[in-house]
Write an enzyme that holds these catalytic residues in place. Structure first.
Site, PDB file in Angstrom:
ATOM      1  N   ASP A   1       1.077  -1.057   0.392  1.00 48.31           N
ATOM      2  CA  ASP A   1      -0.130   0.284  -0.169  1.00 48.31           C
ATOM      3  C   ASP A   1       0.752   1.496  -0.162  1.00 48.31           C
ATOM      4  OD1 ASP A   1       0.718  -0.361   2.498  1.00 48.31           O
ATOM      5  OD2 ASP A   1      -0.664  -0.437   3.413  1.00 48.31           O
TER       6      ASP A   1
ATOM      7  N   ASN B   1      -8.210  -0.085  14.064  1.00 46.76           N
ATOM      8  CA  ASN B   1      -9.794  -0.338  13.530  1.00 46.76           C
ATOM      9  C   ASN B   1      -9.517  -1.647  12.637  1.00 46.76           C
ATOM     10  OD1 ASN B   1      -8.351  -0.194  10.960  1.00 46.76           O
ATOM     11  ND2 ASN B   1      -9.169   1.876  10.421  1.00 46.76           N
TER      12      ASN B   1
ATOM     13  N   HIS C   1      -8.273  -2.676  10.089  1.00 43.76           N
ATOM     14  CA  HIS C   1      -7.562  -2.309   8.678  1.00 43.76           C
ATOM     15  C   HIS C   1      -6.130  -3.584   8.223  1.00 43.76           C
ATOM     16  CE1 HIS C   1      -4.842   1.536   9.237  1.00 43.76           C
ATOM     17  NE2 HIS C   1      -3.635   0.535   8.950  1.00 43.76           N
TER      18      HIS C   1
ATOM     19  N   GLU D   1      -8.942   0.116   4.837  1.00 41.74           N
ATOM     20  CA  GLU D   1     -10.304   0.057   5.742  1.00 41.74           C
ATOM     21  C   GLU D   1     -11.655   0.119   6.282  1.00 41.74           C
ATOM     22  OE1 GLU D   1      -8.894   2.221   7.594  1.00 41.74           O
ATOM     23  OE2 GLU D   1      -8.144   4.032   6.776  1.00 41.74           O
TER      24      GLU D   1
HETATM   25  C1  GLP Z   1      -0.426   0.938   8.253  1.00 39.97           C
HETATM   26  C2  GLP Z   1      -0.383   0.270   6.977  1.00 39.97           C
HETATM   27  C3  GLP Z   1      -0.680  -1.311   7.374  1.00 39.97           C
HETATM   28  C4  GLP Z   1      -0.156  -1.732   8.866  1.00 39.97           C
HETATM   29  C5  GLP Z   1      -0.851  -0.903   9.889  1.00 39.97           C
HETATM   30  C6  GLP Z   1      -0.086  -0.922  11.713  1.00 39.97           C
HETATM   31  O1  GLP Z   1      -2.027   1.229   8.131  1.00 39.97           O
HETATM   32  N1  GLP Z   1      -1.005   1.019   6.024  1.00 39.97           N
HETATM   33  O2  GLP Z   1       0.032  -1.765   6.598  1.00 39.97           O
HETATM   34  O3  GLP Z   1       0.210  -2.886   9.268  1.00 39.97           O
HETATM   35  O4  GLP Z   1      -0.105   0.839   9.495  1.00 39.97           O
HETATM   36  O5  GLP Z   1       0.836  -0.234  11.595  1.00 39.97           O
HETATM   37  P1  GLP Z   1       1.706   0.002  13.368  1.00 39.97           P
HETATM   38  O6  GLP Z   1       2.180  -1.333  12.930  1.00 39.97           O
HETATM   39  O7  GLP Z   1       2.495   0.605  13.380  1.00 39.97           O
HETATM   40  O8  GLP Z   1       0.773  -0.791  14.585  1.00 39.97           O
END
Ligand code: GLP
Length: 269
Positions: A83, A152, A154, A159
């Site tokens: 992404d 949330n 995702h 999302e």
């Molecule tokens: C972002 C990325 C996701 C990732 C998420 C979780 O939104 N697009 O691919 O899994 O963050 O982040 P964290 O590991 O900091 O909780």
């Protein structure tokens, strides 16, 4: 065997996934690094999708160390980007692409010829998303999608509201994700409100999926992801459709809210 490994437990989720619960975030990094390095080493993971976020930082550090010490060779690995924020080119300092190069790709010797960007800057990202998916297919498909879980629920940037059959596409980020991103975003420019992401169906086609979740703050969303009925409100819950192709590694804190379920799940170790 280390003391940390002794305290780890492994369970079979009723829908087939392997659930590993390890004592600490550091133990999670080590377990994930072992899994990824083994799959690369035995040739079963030549094509990867890799996540951004805080969760995989320790994993990337360990993989980078293994490459540096000569214990792991990632030179043949191909990476497809999961992404990216809309309109950020692959050399933008705030882009996920630059972050991934800094965290793992440069150390792993994976150059831009083997790093395929999602079409974040395309005029028509949905059409270009189809071309991106064709590129994945022509490369033989994803062997391993490593994923984190957003607060949330995702996965990648799918999302809440993302459909189980969604594909690589442009979408609007949730207010929650924009606020979260804003905490580390430089004040010189606004947080992008849109992103291009691989879809849920794209991820589900991977030959294996490794979902990593750390910390008490995620314990509730872990429960909604693994225990409650799958729903587009929690896109990560769709990963359960992968059955035995899905492995989830949780640290003890992230697993706090599913402790009551474990008695009903098969214990494997
Ligand atoms: C972002 C990325 C996701 C990732 C998420 C979780 O939104 N697009 O691919 O899994 O963050 O982040 P964290 O590991 O900091 O909780």
């Amino acid at each position: 065997m280390t003391a940390a490994a002794d305290q780890s437990t492994t369970w079979r989720h009723p829908e087939g996934a392997l659930i590993e619960i390890v004592p600490t975030a550091e133990a999670l990094d080590a377990r994930a690094a072992d899994r990824v390095a083994t799959a690369i080493g035995d040739g079963s993971a030549g094509t990867l999708a890799l996540p951004t976020g805080s969760t995989p930082v320790g994993l990337y550090r360990l993989l980078s160390e293994r490459v540096r010490s000569g214990a792991l060779d990632m030179a043949g690995v191909v990476v497809f980007q999961l992404d990216e924020f809309r309109d950020l080119p692959g050399d933008h300092p705030q882009s996920f692409a630059v972050w991934l190069r800094q965290q793992i790709l440069d150390a792993a010797g994976i150059g831009d010829d083997r790093f395929h960007l999602v079409p974040a800057t395309a005029i028509d990202p949905d059409t270009s998303g189809q071309a991106f998916e064709i590129l994945i297919d022509r490369g033989g498909g994803l062997d391993l999608a490593v994923l984190g879980l957003g607060d949330n629920g995702h996965v990648a940037f799918n999302e809440p509201g993302s459909a189980a059959d969604s594909r690589t596409r442009l979408l609007t980020l949730s207010e929650e994700t924009i606020v979260q991103t804003g905490r580390t975003w430089p004040s010189t420019s606004p947080v992008p409100r849109e992103a291009v992401t691989m879809g849920i169906a794209t991820l589900l086609e991977a030959r294996s999926i490794l979902l990593l979740v750390k910390g008490a703050a995620k314990s509730r969303i872990v429960r909604r992801t693994l225990v409650d009925p799958p729903t587009a409100d929690v896109p990560g819950s769709f990963m359960r459709q992968a059955g035995e192709r899905l492995t989830v590694i949780l640290d003890q804190a992230a697993a706090a809210d599913i402790q009551g379920e474990l008695a009903a799940w098969e214990r494997l170790g």
